[in-house]
Design an enzyme around this catalytic site. Sequence first.
Site, PDB file in Angstrom:
ATOM      1  N   PRO A   1       0.806  -1.224   0.000  1.00 36.98           N
ATOM      2  CA  PRO A   1       0.000   0.000   0.000  1.00 36.98           C
ATOM      3  C   PRO A   1       0.843   1.280   0.000  1.00 36.98           C
ATOM      4  O   PRO A   1       1.873   1.359   0.665  1.00 36.98           O
ATOM      5  CB  PRO A   1      -0.818  -0.111   1.284  1.00 36.98           C
ATOM      6  CG  PRO A   1      -0.105  -1.082   2.131  1.00 36.98           C
ATOM      7  CD  PRO A   1       0.564  -2.032   1.210  1.00 36.98           C
ATOM      8  N   ASN A   2       0.369   2.270  -0.737  1.00 36.78           N
ATOM      9  CA  ASN A   2       0.942   3.600  -0.828  1.00 36.78           C
ATOM     10  C   ASN A   2       2.225   3.665  -1.649  1.00 36.78           C
ATOM     11  O   ASN A   2       2.720   4.761  -1.917  1.00 36.78           O
ATOM     12  CB  ASN A   2       1.197   4.195   0.570  1.00 36.78           C
ATOM     13  CG  ASN A   2      -0.088   4.340   1.361  1.00 36.78           C
ATOM     14  OD1 ASN A   2      -1.009   5.008   0.910  1.00 36.78           O
ATOM     15  ND2 ASN A   2      -0.180   3.686   2.502  1.00 36.78           N
TER      16      ASN A   2
ATOM     17  N   ARG B   1       5.755  10.972  -2.594  1.00 38.57           N
ATOM     18  CA  ARG B   1       5.679  10.926  -1.137  1.00 38.57           C
ATOM     19  C   ARG B   1       7.083  10.958  -0.542  1.00 38.57           C
ATOM     20  O   ARG B   1       7.901  10.100  -0.835  1.00 38.57           O
ATOM     21  CB  ARG B   1       4.970   9.634  -0.725  1.00 38.57           C
ATOM     22  CG  ARG B   1       4.996   9.321   0.740  1.00 38.57           C
ATOM     23  CD  ARG B   1       4.453   7.910   0.995  1.00 38.57           C
ATOM     24  NE  ARG B   1       4.554   7.549   2.397  1.00 38.57           N
ATOM     25  CZ  ARG B   1       4.575   6.320   2.859  1.00 38.57           C
ATOM     26  NH1 ARG B   1       4.486   5.304   2.021  1.00 38.57           N
ATOM     27  NH2 ARG B   1       4.681   6.086   4.155  1.00 38.57           N
TER      28      ARG B   1
ATOM     29  N   TYR C   1      12.350   8.425   0.145  1.00 41.06           N
ATOM     30  CA  TYR C   1      12.105   7.345  -0.805  1.00 41.06           C
ATOM     31  C   TYR C   1      12.677   7.605  -2.195  1.00 41.06           C
ATOM     32  O   TYR C   1      12.541   6.775  -3.076  1.00 41.06           O
ATOM     33  CB  TYR C   1      10.595   7.110  -0.928  1.00 41.06           C
ATOM     34  CG  TYR C   1       9.937   6.605   0.327  1.00 41.06           C
ATOM     35  CD1 TYR C   1      10.219   5.320   0.794  1.00 41.06           C
ATOM     36  CD2 TYR C   1       9.032   7.379   1.047  1.00 41.06           C
ATOM     37  CE1 TYR C   1       9.608   4.833   1.943  1.00 41.06           C
ATOM     38  CE2 TYR C   1       8.424   6.908   2.191  1.00 41.06           C
ATOM     39  CZ  TYR C   1       8.717   5.638   2.635  1.00 41.06           C
ATOM     40  OH  TYR C   1       8.120   5.158   3.761  1.00 41.06           O
TER      41      TYR C   1
ATOM     42  N   ASN D   1       7.851  -5.765  -1.076  1.00 44.35           N
ATOM     43  CA  ASN D   1       7.954  -4.608  -0.194  1.00 44.35           C
ATOM     44  C   ASN D   1       6.541  -4.404   0.332  1.00 44.35           C
ATOM     45  O   ASN D   1       5.708  -3.815  -0.342  1.00 44.35           O
ATOM     46  CB  ASN D   1       8.422  -3.369  -0.962  1.00 44.35           C
ATOM     47  CG  ASN D   1       8.470  -2.150  -0.064  1.00 44.35           C
ATOM     48  OD1 ASN D   1       7.863  -2.128   1.011  1.00 44.35           O
ATOM     49  ND2 ASN D   1       9.190  -1.121  -0.488  1.00 44.35           N
TER      50      ASN D   1
ATOM     51  N   ALA E   1       3.172  -0.619   4.593  1.00 41.54           N
ATOM     52  CA  ALA E   1       2.691  -0.612   5.966  1.00 41.54           C
ATOM     53  C   ALA E   1       2.193  -1.971   6.432  1.00 41.54           C
ATOM     54  O   ALA E   1       2.132  -2.221   7.641  1.00 41.54           O
ATOM     55  CB  ALA E   1       1.579   0.428   6.122  1.00 41.54           C
TER      56      ALA E   1
ATOM     57  N   GLU F   1      12.243  -9.934   1.443  1.00 47.87           N
ATOM     58  CA  GLU F   1      11.578  -8.703   1.905  1.00 47.87           C
ATOM     59  C   GLU F   1      12.495  -7.501   1.634  1.00 47.87           C
ATOM     60  O   GLU F   1      13.677  -7.546   1.946  1.00 47.87           O
ATOM     61  CB  GLU F   1      11.349  -8.838   3.417  1.00 47.87           C
ATOM     62  CG  GLU F   1      10.642  -7.689   4.083  1.00 47.87           C
ATOM     63  CD  GLU F   1      10.657  -7.840   5.604  1.00 47.87           C
ATOM     64  OE1 GLU F   1      11.320  -8.778   6.136  1.00 47.87           O
ATOM     65  OE2 GLU F   1      10.016  -7.017   6.282  1.00 47.87           O
TER      66      GLU F   1
ATOM     67  N   HIS G   1      12.894  -3.129   1.937  1.00 44.75           N
ATOM     68  CA  HIS G   1      12.429  -1.793   2.327  1.00 44.75           C
ATOM     69  C   HIS G   1      13.379  -0.759   1.738  1.00 44.75           C
ATOM     70  O   HIS G   1      14.594  -0.902   1.848  1.00 44.75           O
ATOM     71  CB  HIS G   1      12.370  -1.653   3.852  1.00 44.75           C
ATOM     72  CG  HIS G   1      11.420  -2.606   4.451  1.00 44.75           C
ATOM     73  ND1 HIS G   1      10.063  -2.461   4.370  1.00 44.75           N
ATOM     74  CD2 HIS G   1      11.622  -3.779   5.115  1.00 44.75           C
ATOM     75  CE1 HIS G   1       9.457  -3.473   4.965  1.00 44.75           C
ATOM     76  NE2 HIS G   1      10.385  -4.295   5.414  1.00 44.75           N
TER      77      HIS G   1
ATOM     78  N   ARG H   1      13.412   5.263  11.987  1.00 45.39           N
ATOM     79  CA  ARG H   1      12.187   6.051  11.833  1.00 45.39           C
ATOM     80  C   ARG H   1      11.265   5.797  13.054  1.00 45.39           C
ATOM     81  O   ARG H   1      11.766   5.574  14.143  1.00 45.39           O
ATOM     82  CB  ARG H   1      11.504   5.667  10.518  1.00 45.39           C
ATOM     83  CG  ARG H   1      12.443   5.961   9.302  1.00 45.39           C
ATOM     84  CD  ARG H   1      11.841   5.535   7.988  1.00 45.39           C
ATOM     85  NE  ARG H   1      10.575   6.242   7.749  1.00 45.39           N
ATOM     86  CZ  ARG H   1       9.687   5.866   6.830  1.00 45.39           C
ATOM     87  NH1 ARG H   1       9.940   4.795   6.086  1.00 45.39           N
ATOM     88  NH2 ARG H   1       8.577   6.550   6.664  1.00 45.39           N
TER      89      ARG H   1
END
Lengths: 145, 145, 145, 145, 145, 145, 145, 145, 145, 145, 145, 145
Positions: D9-10, D17, D22, D71, D74, D95, D97, D104
């Site tokens: 998501p996102n 963003r 990012y 990835n 959230a 996985e 990121h 963070r």
Amino acid sequence: MKILVINGPNLNLLGQRKPDLYGHKNLQEINTFINDYFKRVKLEFFQSNHEGAIVDKLHEADGNFAGVVINPGAFTHYSYAIRDAIEAISVPVAEVHISNVHNREDFRKTSVVSEVCQGTVSGFGVYGYIMAVQALAHRVKRDAK
Amino acid sequence: MKILVINGPNLNLLGQRKPDLYGHKNLQEINTFINDYFKRVKLEFFQSNHEGAIVDKLHEADGNFAGVVINPGAFTHYSYAIRDAIEAISVPVAEVHISNVHNREDFRKTSVVSEVCQGTVSGFGVYGYIMAVQALAHRVKRDAK
Amino acid sequence: MKILVINGPNLNLLGQRKPDLYGHKNLQEINTFINDYFKRVKLEFFQSNHEGAIVDKLHEADGNFAGVVINPGAFTHYSYAIRDAIEAISVPVAEVHISNVHNREDFRKTSVVSEVCQGTVSGFGVYGYIMAVQALAHRVKRDAK
Amino acid sequence: MKILVINGPNLNLLGQRKPDLYGHKNLQEINTFINDYFKRVKLEFFQSNHEGAIVDKLHEADGNFAGVVINPGAFTHYSYAIRDAIEAISVPVAEVHISNVHNREDFRKTSVVSEVCQGTVSGFGVYGYIMAVQALAHRVKRDAK
Amino acid sequence: MKILVINGPNLNLLGQRKPDLYGHKNLQEINTFINDYFKRVKLEFFQSNHEGAIVDKLHEADGNFAGVVINPGAFTHYSYAIRDAIEAISVPVAEVHISNVHNREDFRKTSVVSEVCQGTVSGFGVYGYIMAVQALAHRVKRDAK
Amino acid sequence: MKILVINGPNLNLLGQRKPDLYGHKNLQEINTFINDYFKRVKLEFFQSNHEGAIVDKLHEADGNFAGVVINPGAFTHYSYAIRDAIEAISVPVAEVHISNVHNREDFRKTSVVSEVCQGTVSGFGVYGYIMAVQALAHRVKRDAK
Amino acid sequence: MKILVINGPNLNLLGQRKPDLYGHKNLQEINTFINDYFKRVKLEFFQSNHEGAIVDKLHEADGNFAGVVINPGAFTHYSYAIRDAIEAISVPVAEVHISNVHNREDFRKTSVVSEVCQGTVSGFGVYGYIMAVQALAHRVKRDAK
Amino acid sequence: MKILVINGPNLNLLGQRKPDLYGHKNLQEINTFINDYFKRVKLEFFQSNHEGAIVDKLHEADGNFAGVVINPGAFTHYSYAIRDAIEAISVPVAEVHISNVHNREDFRKTSVVSEVCQGTVSGFGVYGYIMAVQALAHRVKRDAK
Amino acid sequence: MKILVINGPNLNLLGQRKPDLYGHKNLQEINTFINDYFKRVKLEFFQSNHEGAIVDKLHEADGNFAGVVINPGAFTHYSYAIRDAIEAISVPVAEVHISNVHNREDFRKTSVVSEVCQGTVSGFGVYGYIMAVQALAHRVKRDAK
Amino acid sequence: MKILVINGPNLNLLGQRKPDLYGHKNLQEINTFINDYFKRVKLEFFQSNHEGAIVDKLHEADGNFAGVVINPGAFTHYSYAIRDAIEAISVPVAEVHISNVHNREDFRKTSVVSEVCQGTVSGFGVYGYIMAVQALAHRVKRDAK
Amino acid sequence: MKILVINGPNLNLLGQRKPDLYGHKNLQEINTFINDYFKRVKLEFFQSNHEGAIVDKLHEADGNFAGVVINPGAFTHYSYAIRDAIEAISVPVAEVHISNVHNREDFRKTSVVSEVCQGTVSGFGVYGYIMAVQALAHRVKRDAK
Amino acid sequence: MKILVINGPNLNLLGQRKPDLYGHKNLQEINTFINDYFKRVKLEFFQSNHEGAIVDKLHEADGNFAGVVINPGAFTHYSYAIRDAIEAISVPVAEVHISNVHNREDFRKTSVVSEVCQGTVSGFGVYGYIMAVQALAHRVKRDAK
């Protein structure tokens, strides 16, 4: 240079409460001891058992003192109101504890004000007040250069 | 009166690491600054990134120094070996931190050595070393009376 | 471009300790495997069971290497001294774990160094070292443009 | 060799963003960047803001792909449904990121999927996708020997 | 009497995922096994990997079914949306888990839906669905007296 | 000025679910009530039980609305995907809860979205939606000056 | 087939204690209700307020019964002795709770015996005992094939 | 049979540090006391305040000793490096504490090495070393049968 | 010299319960094994699954025995009654566990009795009983000098 | 209709303390801003740094005001005395915070008064006071129908 | 009026165990002291080290006594069985502790029975029993009016 | 004999606040009720909503009263200032709560003053004040013998 020394709740009982831990001098004698140590620093002393009165006093200190030395007594552990007052004023504040708060009850290990103070001194007896005044004075002089 | 000043890991990088937080003086300059301040106190300086070496040094201090000033750096937060060494010797030890450890990362708020030190000074910059030496010297003089 | 590869405690036993988890190659063979992979990157290898020696090595890396790959072994979980060393130097550091640290004991899930590293690679066996070197090299090239 | 790259998501907002965190590439550009890197690996890309759609896609991957790069955005922090899907299929999953999730917010430090993935890469920007594809490809080749 | 049987995410993989834990029957065979057991109870079966679809289905069940048997799969551990849906409708809901969720990973020990269900059955394999249907039917009959 | 009002899972059951807590109006009546209150604000209403659909809708709102009012229902407590969506868009978002979430179950006291919203209103019944729209409108007007 | 039904402390007060929660039948009536339900299963009933007596009884069950149904009452929450007894014998044990233990006091949500039982039934009133006996009988029949 | 006895940090101060707790014998006297007790066991003694030196010594013990007795001192509570070293070697290791670590400070109740040792002896004074050597010797003899 | 050996709940099943963990000897054989080891120590053995019976026995031991060896079984983890009994009597008590309680389930790592015992032995199999008897006997002899 | 607006400790410094967070208006200007907004509502304003004075004021409000708007400042986080005062009186109380308390320090996320207030508004700047007065007025009107 | 006084485990050792804390009277003398104090209240005394026996006695008290005074000794801290027994009977129960349980070990601060007792008295020595009997008698008289 | 009775914040509302919990008598009536009970004890009553005023009063009590009965109201849960005041004076202090604080909100279960009081009475309604006065009087008489 004027510096304000604030003592929180129950510190009016100094000399009488747990002398093994806090020493045998009463608050008046301690204030005299501190006062005698300094020649060029003008000290004002204030003690209260009322949280609100200490908040009021901190507000008054803003603009009138070059620094504040505070021993918040038990308020150290929960008074976010005093914390916010310290954070809200632009005078540097030094936190002092007479005893070593780290080898006593667990709740004494947490200070809600340390985070917004300039620094902290604990465990050196009433001499800690003198160390704190010196540190504030040193800072004022250094910044003045 | 002889006092030992110990600095823990990464403090050899002072002046170079985060100068906004730790100041612009390097360790040699700081030691000179402290040394120049005192006339009657003989200071010895020691720095190591090795936990074991600091434990060894603390053992050696027993009987040879009137006091120890220690900035344990990151060892503050987990070295029970240094804690036990401080507790095991009979020399009073004063803990110093240059920055205010209470308004940084959470892990810096926990000190495993405070409980066994004479007292703690934090947040007053390198002037904190001078405060700690004075406090130890004051104590030695008072006890000598 | 020079890159330093540091291995922490007990990694000198690779090939012999839990081969199902860590593989059958010993540290010498792994270093050779990594070295053979790269043509334009000059690698230096360092292993120690001493926390202080790793802190010293990280300090030396500053200015002498374009990047550091580190597998801190068990120090991952408690060495704030190594964390502070990584944070204090300006070389980018990549953290590597041979096994997937997330499906083993609970204490292995916490890394006190990840927060100050450039990035982390875990679970891809010894190939993870190659991934980390590539990532650092890629970054150097990109920044060089 | 076919490898599936899933973004949660996102991540359809990439490039727009928090570019400092990012990067400035949008998702289409990132996919092209990854695709261009590999000659012998056939990549398929999938993005969804719907947890159920990602679970469905993982089920479809079983038997049809040699590996999955994910990835989870959230969903990383609470989707036990995606975790169970990864565990239920026999394809190795890596996985990824983009940012270093360890420096963070606190909730980003917990991944409920790492435990069942082959391995994890974080903090190396979009280059992390390339590292993950390489690692899966390396594994397939090694197992094929 | 009509009873709805809902299966959550990844339960479409039954028979194929961890047969030692979940048994060798696939979801179709399980549904047939349950259906064959009952003569007077009319069963409807629903499976989805989408949380929203399960919430929608629960809303539809209100007024149309005498009871709901639900195995929420991984949603058991975090879907407060499903919890609120169960609480919002007036149909009694029975929670079923095929395996004994108490002797697996820690996160499986927490159910956010148990509190609003009529009751829970876990650890008795697919026979648990039959137990749950019987319990709901028994309750309907008792209340009908 | 256009403002979007989003309602999360189970809020389609308003008027029917726990009327003592949520009131007797259904969602259609509430939307009419809000709509009738404002003359100069154009409102659009959206409700879904699907987390992904709400994330999609938030993305669409970016650039098309002056503000978003959201009652995330149960997603309040765990949907980091919605949180990231709110953080990723540049439209100010106001969080609304009909009931006072602080005097109900413990899990309702935690909101994972409050941190990234403009502000929060809870406990004032459906009038809270009107308060939130007013607050966003006030902000738009103030910024427009 | 012989099955033993054990009831723990305070369950001798059933029918009299909190009838809204536990129902109006006393223990004797419940036992008769269970007994009448089964034709081919021979049941033995045992109740005690003494932890040690329940441990003794579980030891005796080994080899003499095909299964044990246990409602450990308050011992559910802390008796590791009963837990070890269940784990030590080879008879399958089914845990039963009359009320839904998940929507009562917090301490009732933790069971130290669930982990070593075959499975658990809770919230279906005294009918739960019948469900548990059936489940054990079903298992015996299935294993006998 | 050769057995290695390792003592961790600050144990070189035995006899001098807290004699009420640790006894009046110094480390040399304790080693002689242990040595005199055994006829057929050849003992080697090693003490260091350096974690890395203890890790190195444990690696050397592999293949050269039939067992290791270790009193890790303060390293007991945080040295995962020593833990991994013990786990990595195939020699059985027995953990010894002179005092009863369970009735002192809280941090002394946690041992990160117990989990990978053969067993633990604490609270029996220096006689605990003899118990540990005997236990290792007993094991060697039993396995030799 | 008389020493009492107490075994807590489920230890009457030794030899039969988890022989890989607890060994193949039954309790009678273990008692004989211990008894045969000592010439000058008179041993009495007691086992019960009843917490109250063990408390009673500890009270009786006061004045009648020179020491008590206790393996409290599962009572180790929650019986403050046994803890208080041990603290209330003046006989030294040694705690024994056959297996290494630190590498099993989490709840086995907590002992509520260690704090009031003389010392603890765990992980050395049934030989641990002999070690504990020897330690108590050694203490009696030393104190008698 | 009369409504009382209470401001807690340090809010007398508004306009001067952290203007980026709290805005540039001082308390007098804020009160005027609120007062000017309403025609039919009679407002009284009260500010104190003394917890006891706020408790006294809340008691006086009972029967004399139709509602109370309170911004308890730092007392929000620990004053159970104010909480009990709010709970003890029958006037509805609305809690207001100028800043979004959820994206600041952790201690600001906990409110001990929310549970007993009618509702809460936070993050909408000084406009939040107006929202709270409106909500109380709306409620009074609705109840008056 | 008949009142039952129950004493839990180890209280049969009163007078002998920690007299500084519990006083020098034995249980028989305490019972006589209490008995002599009251003329119109008929007292019965019961002591047991067995949890089950106390549960049995509480059940018997129902209908036969006007009140129960209980000092549950160590059972205070974990016996949910005694808690459930107190809750299940309709006789009011008063909890007594001789010492001030709040300034001793941490585990003594938690009582699992206080929640279901009429009230609690602690720290007033054996006089606490008299206070508790009086309170129960006062209640009976008041309710009888 | 003179005894001081202090009531903390909100207790001036007794009779009016939650009469089901606190009874229907107002504070004046309660004081009269207590006063009438005693012939030989001279009582003084003090109530304040100000923490500082209670601290001041406790200091005054030192030397002027034989005992203090205090119901600190909400200050019970956080006022370390009152705690320190109680600890600092040499008068015995008895803590009273009208309701049973253990079966209400969680925060009411923690008392920061119990640890330094002579003892605590809770749950026996206003009769608890009489019990506390009696206990202090009993102690004074006993010590006077």
